[in-house]
Design a protein around this motif. Structure first.
Motif, PDB file in Angstrom:
ATOM      1  N   TYR A   1      18.736  47.209  55.508  1.00 57.63           N
ATOM      2  CA  TYR A   1      18.038  46.387  54.525  1.00 57.63           C
ATOM      3  C   TYR A   1      18.883  46.209  53.265  1.00 57.63           C
ATOM      4  N   SER A   2      19.274  44.964  52.987  1.00 55.62           N
ATOM      5  CA  SER A   2      20.006  44.654  51.748  1.00 55.62           C
ATOM      6  C   SER A   2      19.007  44.569  50.589  1.00 55.62           C
ATOM      7  N   ALA A   3      19.523  44.377  49.376  1.00 53.47           N
ATOM      8  CA  ALA A   3      18.647  44.219  48.205  1.00 53.47           C
ATOM      9  C   ALA A   3      17.707  43.025  48.395  1.00 53.47           C
ATOM     10  N   ASP A   4      18.219  41.922  48.959  1.00 53.40           N
ATOM     11  CA  ASP A   4      17.386  40.734  49.197  1.00 53.40           C
ATOM     12  C   ASP A   4      16.290  41.018  50.221  1.00 53.40           C
ATOM     13  N   ASP A   5      16.649  41.762  51.266  1.00 49.72           N
ATOM     14  CA  ASP A   5      15.659  42.116  52.295  1.00 49.72           C
ATOM     15  C   ASP A   5      14.541  42.980  51.692  1.00 49.72           C
TER      16      ASP A   5
ATOM     17  N   ALA B   1      13.638  42.976  48.572  1.00 51.57           N
ATOM     18  CA  ALA B   1      12.848  42.097  47.699  1.00 51.57           C
ATOM     19  C   ALA B   1      11.825  41.295  48.512  1.00 51.57           C
ATOM     20  N   THR B   2      12.228  40.841  49.700  1.00 51.29           N
ATOM     21  CA  THR B   2      11.305  40.106  50.580  1.00 51.29           C
ATOM     22  C   THR B   2      10.156  41.008  51.027  1.00 51.29           C
TER      23      THR B   2
ATOM     24  N   GLU C   1       7.610  41.521  48.349  1.00 51.19           N
ATOM     25  CA  GLU C   1       6.673  40.388  48.186  1.00 51.19           C
ATOM     26  C   GLU C   1       5.444  40.573  49.078  1.00 51.19           C
TER      27      GLU C   1
ATOM     28  N   ARG D   1      23.398  49.002  46.870  1.00 47.93           N
ATOM     29  CA  ARG D   1      22.852  47.727  47.346  1.00 47.93           C
ATOM     30  C   ARG D   1      22.568  46.759  46.211  1.00 47.93           C
TER      31      ARG D   1
ATOM     32  N   PHE E   1      17.195  45.967  43.261  1.00 46.81           N
ATOM     33  CA  PHE E   1      16.074  45.537  44.110  1.00 46.81           C
ATOM     34  C   PHE E   1      14.786  46.127  43.540  1.00 46.81           C
TER      35      PHE E   1
END
Length: 329
Positions: free
Chosen positions: A82-86, A88-89, A92, A106, A109
């Motif tokens: 899991y990346s920082a964007d993942d 963050a998703t 949500e 990473r 996040f």
């Protein structure tokens, strides 16, 4: 005290490449949450089912996981994929998110809670950071350990649940070649250790004590005067029981823990994950030299034992579960 209807999903995959450490430390957390009355469920990517349990919830896609996350009170994520964007998703879909981290690499996040057993600084996107060795996640059995009744005299060799670089056998051979007495050696193999059959045969031929897939490793650790070990979650277990150790670094995510612990003086380390197979032979010699140089140094061992035990008390999982449970209460 928790409520019986609070539910937590735990996402932690395991495989030969990923290792077993994520799952093991999450099991410690699950035990602590269940003690507070929570309902707990592992969620595992289907392709890792060989290392899962039949009771786990299996998913094919991440969007399935997000849907599940919306239906519970808390999600625990222990996943380097899991990346920082993942993250963050996922946030949500579920704001009550606890992320387990080791490397702090990473980027920024969001998460409600962040757990890292090392002292690291995170951004304000993390509402409640839980950092430092007091939060190291150890199995409940480590809480029940008393001071040693006997003087330990064994060398414990344990290269993690999967021994990803298959180091156990070459280390063992080099140790015997150096003249180290076989009668002091105990080998602990993970249930899924690479080339385990060859290690078992070698130990039988050389009359070396070996165990594989033990559910409780504390009796062996308590007999250890020193250890040669991989530097994942076992680092905190060995610290808790005060075992001076020469660590074999077998994965990049062990870098930060060794950078923080080696300078404290209770352990040493040799890195294996960033060199060729050819170069590993030379590093094994280095590791054996480190071990033999410390084996008879009782003064160093005494100080190392005291330092290590002062770092980890075994109550980390309980601390984390109680802190989160208090938020919901």
């Amino acid at each position: 005290m928790g409520y019986d209807d609070l539910k937590v999903l735990v996402r932690a995959d395991a495989s030969v490449d990923i290792g077993m450490g994520h799952r093991v430390r999450c099991q410690a957390l699950i035990h602590a949450f269940k003690a507070l009355g929570w309902q707990c469920q592992f969620v595992v990517q289907r392709r890792y089912d060989a290392f899962a349990s039949p009771e786990d919830e299996f998913i094919e896609t991440e969007s399935e996981f997000w849907q599940l996350a919306e239906q519970v009170d808390l999600v625990i994520l222990d996943h380097y994929g899991y990346s920082a964007d993942d993250i963050a998703t996922l946030y949500e879909h579920q704001e009550n998110l606890l992320v387990l981290d080791d490397m702090n690499d990473r980027g920024d996040f969001p998460a409600k809670w962040l757990l890292n057993p090392l002292h690291q600084t995170y951004s304000k996107s993390i509402k409640f950071p839980l950092t430092g060795s007091q939060y190291a996640l150890l199995r409940p059995v480590f809480l029940q350990q008393n001071n040693l009744a006997v003087t330990p005299e064994k060398l414990l060799i344990t290269l993690g649940g999967t021994d990803p670089l298959a180091l156990t056998l070459p280390i063992l051979k080099a140790l015997l070649t150096s003249g180290f007495p076989a009668k002091y050696i105990q080998i602990l193999l993970g249930a899924s250790a690479k080339k385990a059959d060859r290690v078992l045969s070698f130990c039988e031929e050389n009359n070396i004590y070996v165990e594989q897939g033990l559910s409780d490793v504390t009796p062996l650790m308590k007999q250890a005067k020193m250890a040669i070990s991989a530097a994942g979650g076992t680092l905190f277990e060995l610290a808790c029981l005060g075992v001076p150790t020469v660590f074999a670094q077998v994965a990049d995510n062990q870098t930060c823990s060794l950078e923080q612990h080696v300078p404290l003086g209770w352990c040493r380390s040799v890195r294996f994950d960033n060199v060729s197979e050819e170069a590993r032979r030379h590093r094994i010699e280095q590791l054996i030299e480190e071990l033999n140089g410390r084996w008879l140094d009782l003064e160093w061992q005494k100080k190392a034992r005291k330092t290590a035990q002062g770092l980890v008390d075994g109550a980390g999982a309980e601390r984390v579960a109680k802190a989160i449970d208090a938020y919901f209460s």
